[in-house]
Motif scaffolding. Structure first.
Motif, PDB file in Angstrom:
ATOM      1  N   SER A 184     -72.708  73.690 -37.091  1.00  0.00           N
ATOM      2  CA  SER A 184     -72.670  73.940 -35.648  1.00  0.00           C
ATOM      3  C   SER A 184     -71.365  73.433 -35.040  1.00  0.00           C
ATOM      4  N   SER A 185     -70.841  72.322 -35.507  1.00  0.00           N
ATOM      5  CA  SER A 185     -69.579  71.808 -34.975  1.00  0.00           C
ATOM      6  C   SER A 185     -68.434  72.778 -35.223  1.00  0.00           C
ATOM      7  N   VAL A 186     -68.344  73.272 -36.433  1.00  0.00           N
ATOM      8  CA  VAL A 186     -67.240  74.180 -36.771  1.00  0.00           C
ATOM      9  C   VAL A 186     -67.398  75.513 -36.039  1.00  0.00           C
ATOM     10  N   VAL A 187     -68.586  76.092 -36.095  1.00  0.00           N
ATOM     11  CA  VAL A 187     -68.801  77.410 -35.484  1.00  0.00           C
ATOM     12  C   VAL A 187     -68.685  77.332 -33.964  1.00  0.00           C
ATOM     13  N   LEU A 188     -69.356  76.358 -33.344  1.00  0.00           N
ATOM     14  CA  LEU A 188     -69.304  76.252 -31.885  1.00  0.00           C
ATOM     15  C   LEU A 188     -67.900  75.913 -31.391  1.00  0.00           C
ATOM     16  N   SER A 189     -67.169  75.069 -32.117  1.00  0.00           N
ATOM     17  CA  SER A 189     -65.806  74.730 -31.706  1.00  0.00           C
ATOM     18  C   SER A 189     -64.888  75.940 -31.795  1.00  0.00           C
ATOM     19  N   LEU A 190     -65.035  76.732 -32.834  1.00  0.00           N
ATOM     20  CA  LEU A 190     -64.223  77.940 -32.961  1.00  0.00           C
ATOM     21  C   LEU A 190     -64.570  78.946 -31.862  1.00  0.00           C
ATOM     22  N   LEU A 191     -65.855  79.137 -31.606  1.00  0.00           N
ATOM     23  CA  LEU A 191     -66.270  80.046 -30.535  1.00  0.00           C
ATOM     24  C   LEU A 191     -65.777  79.546 -29.176  1.00  0.00           C
ATOM     25  N   ALA A 192     -65.829  78.242 -28.960  1.00  0.00           N
ATOM     26  CA  ALA A 192     -65.348  77.669 -27.702  1.00  0.00           C
ATOM     27  C   ALA A 192     -63.843  77.878 -27.552  1.00  0.00           C
ATOM     28  N   LEU A 193     -63.094  77.705 -28.624  1.00  0.00           N
ATOM     29  CA  LEU A 193     -61.652  77.952 -28.596  1.00  0.00           C
ATOM     30  C   LEU A 193     -61.372  79.397 -28.188  1.00  0.00           C
ATOM     31  N   LEU A 194     -62.060  80.324 -28.827  1.00  0.00           N
ATOM     32  CA  LEU A 194     -61.872  81.740 -28.502  1.00  0.00           C
ATOM     33  C   LEU A 194     -62.283  82.040 -27.063  1.00  0.00           C
ATOM     34  N   ALA A 195     -63.362  81.411 -26.594  1.00  0.00           N
ATOM     35  CA  ALA A 195     -63.794  81.595 -25.206  1.00  0.00           C
ATOM     36  C   ALA A 195     -62.746  81.056 -24.238  1.00  0.00           C
ATOM     37  N   GLY A 196     -62.121  79.936 -24.577  1.00  0.00           N
ATOM     38  CA  GLY A 196     -61.073  79.387 -23.729  1.00  0.00           C
ATOM     39  C   GLY A 196     -59.868  80.304 -23.636  1.00  0.00           C
ATOM     40  N   ILE A 197     -59.474  80.850 -24.780  1.00  0.00           N
ATOM     41  CA  ILE A 197     -58.358  81.805 -24.795  1.00  0.00           C
ATOM     42  C   ILE A 197     -58.701  83.029 -23.961  1.00  0.00           C
ATOM     43  N   TRP A 198     -59.917  83.533 -24.131  1.00  0.00           N
ATOM     44  CA  TRP A 198     -60.376  84.695 -23.371  1.00  0.00           C
ATOM     45  C   TRP A 198     -60.389  84.387 -21.879  1.00  0.00           C
ATOM     46  N   ALA A 199     -60.927  83.220 -21.499  1.00  0.00           N
ATOM     47  CA  ALA A 199     -61.008  82.854 -20.078  1.00  0.00           C
ATOM     48  C   ALA A 199     -59.618  82.741 -19.460  1.00  0.00           C
ATOM     49  N   ALA A 200     -58.695  82.155 -20.189  1.00  0.00           N
ATOM     50  CA  ALA A 200     -57.328  82.025 -19.656  1.00  0.00           C
ATOM     51  C   ALA A 200     -56.662  83.383 -19.519  1.00  0.00           C
ATOM     52  N   SER A 201     -56.972  84.296 -20.416  1.00  0.00           N
ATOM     53  CA  SER A 201     -56.359  85.627 -20.332  1.00  0.00           C
ATOM     54  C   SER A 201     -56.855  86.390 -19.109  1.00  0.00           C
ATOM     55  N   ARG A 202     -57.993  85.989 -18.576  1.00  0.00           N
ATOM     56  CA  ARG A 202     -58.549  86.616 -17.383  1.00  0.00           C
ATOM     57  C   ARG A 202     -57.899  86.101 -16.101  1.00  0.00           C
ATOM     58  N   THR A 203     -57.151  84.986 -16.177  1.00  0.00           N
ATOM     59  CA  THR A 203     -56.550  84.402 -14.984  1.00  0.00           C
ATOM     60  C   THR A 203     -55.139  84.917 -14.733  1.00  0.00           C
ATOM     61  N   ARG A 204     -54.655  85.794 -15.569  1.00  0.00           N
ATOM     62  CA  ARG A 204     -53.270  86.295 -15.417  1.00  0.00           C
ATOM     63  C   ARG A 204     -53.174  87.317 -14.340  1.00  0.00           C
TER      64      ARG A 204
END
Length: 127
Positions: free
Chosen positions: A107-127
């Motif tokens: 869960s640590s590895v999978v959730l951390s990777l998904l969270a990283l991708l979600a952060g990248i996605w969220a930041a791409s929405r603020t442009r």
């Protein structure tokens, strides 16, 4: 040399925030005797933050001298903790809690990777 100061300041803030999450989970979690709950929270949240801040910096302040050292290396580096994660895994192993250990690891590895991708996605929405 100024970069080192930014890293140190961000790291101090990140470490303090990590300790705050540990104190908070001790207050509200029945699992607080198992510190891995706080470590899971900070590593997943920190993964989101590092993804978001990296993508944000790339799009909004690529030439900022202090943003990356302070926020990404310092704050996120001080907030997240791989060494505590490894120690938590060892603690579960030594107690014979193999199922918990494997669930925590995956869960640590999978959730951390998904969270990283979600952060990248969220930041791409603020442009």
């Amino acid at each position: 040399m100024i970069d080192l100061l930014f890293v140190m300041l961000g790291g101090a803030l990140g470490s303090g925030l990590r300790y705050g999450v540990t104190l908070l989970t001790d207050l509200i979690s029945p699992l607080s005797s198992h510190n891995w709950v706080a470590t899971l929270i900070v590593n997943v949240v920190g993964s989101f933050l590092i993804g978001y801040l990296s993508a944000y910096a790339h799009g909004h302040c690529p030439s900022s001298r202090w943003f990356r050292p302070f926020f990404i290396v310092g704050l996120c580096g001080g907030f997240t903790t791989f060494s505590t994660f490894a120690m938590d895994l060892y603690g579960q192993y030594s107690r014979g809690a193999m199922v918990t250990m494997v669930l925590y690891l995956v869960s640590s590895v999978v959730l951390s990777l998904l969270a990283l991708l979600a952060g990248i996605w969220a930041a791409s929405r603020t442009r």
